[in-house]
Design an enzyme around this catalytic site. Structure first.
Site, PDB file in Angstrom:
ATOM      1  N   ASP A  76      58.361   0.614  -6.774  1.00  0.00           N
ATOM      2  CA  ASP A  76      57.108   1.360  -6.655  1.00  0.00           C
ATOM      3  C   ASP A  76      56.769   1.496  -5.169  1.00  0.00           C
ATOM      4  O   ASP A  76      57.255   0.734  -4.339  1.00  0.00           O
ATOM      5  CB  ASP A  76      56.022   0.569  -7.400  1.00  0.00           C
ATOM      6  CG  ASP A  76      54.641   1.138  -7.175  1.00  0.00           C
ATOM      7  OD1 ASP A  76      54.468   2.345  -7.409  1.00  0.00           O
ATOM      8  OD2 ASP A  76      53.757   0.363  -6.758  1.00  0.00           O
TER       9      ASP A  76
ATOM     10  N   ASP B 241      53.169   2.543  -3.504  1.00  0.00           N
ATOM     11  CA  ASP B 241      51.858   2.084  -3.036  1.00  0.00           C
ATOM     12  C   ASP B 241      51.491   0.733  -3.643  1.00  0.00           C
ATOM     13  O   ASP B 241      51.540   0.550  -4.858  1.00  0.00           O
ATOM     14  CB  ASP B 241      50.790   3.128  -3.375  1.00  0.00           C
ATOM     15  CG  ASP B 241      51.138   4.493  -2.759  1.00  0.00           C
ATOM     16  OD1 ASP B 241      52.024   4.539  -1.882  1.00  0.00           O
ATOM     17  OD2 ASP B 241      50.535   5.505  -3.187  1.00  0.00           O
TER      18      ASP B 241
END
Ligand SMILES: [Mg+2]
Ligand SMILES: [Zn+2]
Length: 361
Positions: free
Chosen positions: A9, A11
């Site tokens: 991922d 952020d």
């Protein structure tokens, strides 16, 4: 073996995610917001060195709207990738869901639409994220999921993930009233053996098996003082159990293996099927009761116990039985080991498939 992917991922995982009070809540609003999380580069480097391909999978709510401009997202990525490239790190793919939850798309994590076309080894792959939806995504893919907030830093997370996905290894500890055994095994090893086994000839036999299968094997085993029966049987069972665990779902292996091994005047043939079913056949008939402290009748019992637990079919034929008991047993151990090596080895032409028309072993 097919590729190992680290799905990552962006952020809140690779880089800092602004909190609710930030001018752009929960969104990296520009280059000024770009901060790598602690030990990120060291962790990614270690993943890369362990053979992982890096794939970014990110939900970007309403990407391309005023609330989440594409230019900002891409400027942040460009700077991030520039920094990573300075460490020799490259993302193989950047997969983005630009939708919002209410769009009900197939590509927003935890849904797997972005990665459904990728070919990877689920046992060896991982997902690193910061939200529950990242862990749900991992579960949907059948890979191990890790949440960055559960670890002190990136390096600590990666160390844990590497330990969990160390490859075709097993560790078994088994203690009963009769025996106490600790055994660890690395299928893709170099044939190293460390043994502390309370029976000299059994120790020798295990050493031969490790050496000729190129399996790294560490065994500590103590038996009772009745005779050698329990010790030999239980070491066979534990070795078989470790093989079964290390073979995992037996994906991408050759499955069948054979070997023809001469030992001076003795000639032994071994054939193995790692197909998940037990069989053991041999024409070995000892002419002496003992070799060292090992009862010769326990030799076929050792292979049988091993084959039962490993769920493999093993045939051992003494095509030339020769005259020497020690030679016969060594020839069987070596032929078994060579056949096992051949059967367990990756099949580069069928890297990700289960070698069975049933699709399961
Ligand atoms: Mg996140
Ligand atoms: Zn989407």
């Amino acid at each position: 073996m097919s590729r190992r992917i680290a799905f990552i991922d962006r952020d809140g995982t690779l880089i800092w995610e602004p909190g609710p009070d930030h001018p752009t809540p929960y969104q990296v609003g520009g280059l000024a917001d770009l901060r790598l999380l602690p030990r990120n580069l060291s962790g990614l480097r270690r993943l890369h060195d362990a053979g992982f391909d890096l794939v970014m999978v990110t939900n970007q709510d309403g990407l391309g709207t005023d609330a989440n401009p594409t230019e900002t997202f891409e400027a942040v990525n460009a700077k991030l990738f520039e920094v990573l490239a300075s460490e020799g790190l490259v993302f193989d793919a950047v997969l983005v869901c630009p939708h919002r939850p209410e769009d009900d798309c197939a590509c927003r994590k935890p849904r797997t639409g972005l990665v459904d076309d990728l070919d990877f080894d689920p046992d060896g792959s991982i997902m690193i994220g910061d939200r529950e939806s990242d862990l749900q995504f991992a579960e949907a893919l059948g890979v191990r999921g890790y949440r960055i907030t559960d670890y002190a830093n990136w390096l600590a997370l990666v160390d844990a993930a590497l330990a969990d996905t160390a490859g075709r290894t097993a560790f078994i500890e088994r203690t009963t009233a009769e025996t106490s055994i600790q055994l660890s095994l690395q299928l893709d090893g170099e044939g190293r053996y460390e043994g502390s086994v309370a029976n000299g000839f059994l120790n020798h036999l295990l050493h031969l098996v490790a050496r000729h299968s190129l399996i790294d094997l560490t065994v500590q085993a103590e038996g009772d003082d009745v005779d050698d029966h329990h010790l030999v049987e239980d070491v066979g069972l534990v070795l078989g159990q470790a093989l079964r665990e290390a073979l995992r779902e037996r994906r991408g292996i050759r499955r069948y293996g054979d070997a023809l091994v001469p030992m001076d005047e003795v000639l032994c043939a071994a054939a193995i099927d790692l197909g998940g079913r037990f069989a053991f056949e041999t024409d070995y008939t000892p002419e002496r009761d003992m070799v060292g402290a090992l009862s010769t009748e326990m030799v076929p019992h050792f292979f049988q116990s091993l084959a039962v637990e490993a769920k493999l079919a093993l045939h051992l034929r003494l095509l030339a039985p020769g005259r020497n008991e020690h030679h016969r047993i060594e020839a069987m151990a070596k032929a078994f080991a060579r056949a096992l090596r051949a059967a367990a080895e990756p099949d580069s032409r069928a890297a990700s498939s289960i070698p069975s028309t049933k699709g399961i072993l």
